[in-house]
Structures are given as structure tokens and as C-alpha cells.
Scaffold this motif. Structure first.
Motif, PDB file in Angstrom:
ATOM      1  N   ILE A   1       0.836  -1.205   0.000  1.00 21.74           N
ATOM      2  CA  ILE A   1       0.000   0.000   0.000  1.00 21.74           C
ATOM      3  C   ILE A   1       0.869   1.252   0.000  1.00 21.74           C
ATOM      4  N   VAL A   2       1.883   1.283   0.852  1.00 20.66           N
ATOM      5  CA  VAL A   2       2.777   2.442   0.910  1.00 20.66           C
ATOM      6  C   VAL A   2       3.493   2.632  -0.419  1.00 20.66           C
ATOM      7  N   ASP A   3       3.963   1.549  -1.015  1.00 22.26           N
ATOM      8  CA  ASP A   3       4.654   1.634  -2.299  1.00 22.26           C
ATOM      9  C   ASP A   3       3.725   2.175  -3.392  1.00 22.26           C
ATOM     10  N   ALA A   4       2.485   1.730  -3.397  1.00 22.75           N
ATOM     11  CA  ALA A   4       1.537   2.214  -4.405  1.00 22.75           C
ATOM     12  C   ALA A   4       1.252   3.700  -4.217  1.00 22.75           C
ATOM     13  N   ASN A   5       1.130   4.151  -2.970  1.00 26.38           N
ATOM     14  CA  ASN A   5       0.894   5.572  -2.721  1.00 26.38           C
ATOM     15  C   ASN A   5       2.087   6.423  -3.130  1.00 26.38           C
ATOM     16  N   VAL A   6       3.289   5.966  -2.859  1.00 28.19           N
ATOM     17  CA  VAL A   6       4.484   6.718  -3.253  1.00 28.19           C
ATOM     18  C   VAL A   6       4.592   6.778  -4.769  1.00 28.19           C
ATOM     19  N   ASP A   7       4.336   5.664  -5.436  1.00 25.90           N
ATOM     20  CA  ASP A   7       4.374   5.658  -6.903  1.00 25.90           C
ATOM     21  C   ASP A   7       3.327   6.595  -7.492  1.00 25.90           C
ATOM     22  N   ALA A   8       2.124   6.588  -6.921  1.00 22.45           N
ATOM     23  CA  ALA A   8       1.073   7.479  -7.423  1.00 22.45           C
ATOM     24  C   ALA A   8       1.435   8.939  -7.188  1.00 22.45           C
ATOM     25  N   HIS A   9       2.063   9.220  -6.065  1.00 18.72           N
ATOM     26  CA  HIS A   9       2.460  10.594  -5.767  1.00 18.72           C
ATOM     27  C   HIS A   9       3.573  11.058  -6.707  1.00 18.72           C
ATOM     28  N   LEU A  10       4.539  10.200  -6.971  1.00 18.23           N
ATOM     29  CA  LEU A  10       5.674  10.587  -7.804  1.00 18.23           C
ATOM     30  C   LEU A  10       5.370  10.509  -9.296  1.00 18.23           C
ATOM     31  N   LYS A  11       4.235   9.960  -9.685  1.00 22.59           N
ATOM     32  CA  LYS A  11       3.895   9.877 -11.097  1.00 22.59           C
ATOM     33  C   LYS A  11       3.735  11.266 -11.713  1.00 22.59           C
ATOM     34  N   GLN A  12       3.304  12.229 -10.911  1.00 25.86           N
ATOM     35  CA  GLN A  12       3.118  13.592 -11.396  1.00 25.86           C
ATOM     36  C   GLN A  12       4.383  14.431 -11.259  1.00 25.86           C
ATOM     37  N   PHE A  13       5.428  13.871 -10.723  1.00 24.02           N
ATOM     38  CA  PHE A  13       6.667  14.613 -10.514  1.00 24.02           C
ATOM     39  C   PHE A  13       7.387  14.779 -11.851  1.00 24.02           C
ATOM     40  N   ASN A  14       7.722  16.019 -12.188  1.00 17.87           N
ATOM     41  CA  ASN A  14       8.359  16.319 -13.458  1.00 17.87           C
ATOM     42  C   ASN A  14       9.871  16.193 -13.310  1.00 17.87           C
ATOM     43  N   VAL A  15      10.478  15.350 -14.116  1.00 14.28           N
ATOM     44  CA  VAL A  15      11.922  15.149 -14.057  1.00 14.28           C
ATOM     45  C   VAL A  15      12.604  15.580 -15.344  1.00 14.28           C
ATOM     46  N   SER A  16      11.942  16.401 -16.148  1.00 15.50           N
ATOM     47  CA  SER A  16      12.526  16.820 -17.422  1.00 15.50           C
ATOM     48  C   SER A  16      13.565  17.918 -17.207  1.00 15.50           C
TER      49      SER A  16
END
Length: 113
Positions: free
Chosen positions: A69-84
Motif C-alpha cells: 500500500i505504501v509503495d503504491a501511494n508513493v508511486d502514485a504521488h511521484l507519477k506527477q513529478f516532473n523530471v525533465s
């Protein structure tokens, strides 16, 4: 990890049932159980060990589920993180023309293509 915890829970539950049934048969006066070379006290200890192992297996499965659950929440949170490379952060120093005091700041530049 979750499947491993569930597998060992089922395995320990089956062992617990075998030890418990043999112990109950001995209390009823039967001596034809599958653990004929083992004492009654050892059957009680085996039941306790199997029960403890069942509890640990459930705790391990729940711990893996919580980590999932924690891993899924972190992945969902970082999905919107811009790394360009379109993001840049630069310090900004300006001199106030009225009183000649320096103004410090940081500018953030974001370029859309």
C-alpha cells in the motif's frame, strides 16, 4: 511476500489440526494416531509452536500488504513529478535603484515545448 505468508499460514494450520486431533484422540483413550512415538506433552508443545507460526505468518502477510500500500501511494504521488530538463532554478540578485540595497531571490524557469 503476501502469498508466502498465506502459504505458510495454511501449512501451519494443517499441522496444528493434525497435532490437535491426535491430542484429542489420546485424551479419548485411542492410541492409533500418526504420532505414536511422540509423548502427549510433546503434542501440546507442537500445537503451541504451530499456533505461534500461524500468527507470525499472518503478521508477515499483513506487513507485506502494508508495504505494498505504501509503495503504491508513493508511486502514485511521484507519477506527477516532473523530471525533465525544462525545469531550471537560478539565483537572482537585483539592486534596488531607490535605496541601493541588494534584493536577493530565486527564480524558477519552466519551459513548455
Amino acid at each position: 511476500g503476501i502469498a508466502t505468508g498465506v502459504y505458510f499460514y495454511i501449512d501451519n494450520d494443517n499441522d496444528y489440526d493434525r497435532f490437535r486431533d491426535a491430542y484429542k484422540r489420546r485424551l479419548a483413550g485411542f492410541t492409533d494416531d500418526e504420532f505414536q512415538g511422540i509423548s502427549t506433552d510433546r503434542l501440546i508443545d507442537a500445537q503451541r509452536t504451530a499456533q505461534k507460526n500461524k500468527d507470525v505468518s499472518i503478521i508477515v502477510a499483513l506487513a507485506f500488504y502494508l508495504v505494498n500500500i505504501v509503495d503504491a501511494n508513493v508511486d502514485a504521488h511521484l507519477k506527477q513529478f516532473n523530471v525533465s530538463d525544462d525545469l531550471s532554478l537560478q539565483p537572482n540578485f537585483e539592486l534596488n535603484r531607490i535605496d541601493s540595497h541588494p534584493n536577493y531571490g530565486i527564480s524558477l524557469k519552466y519551459h513548455l515545448k
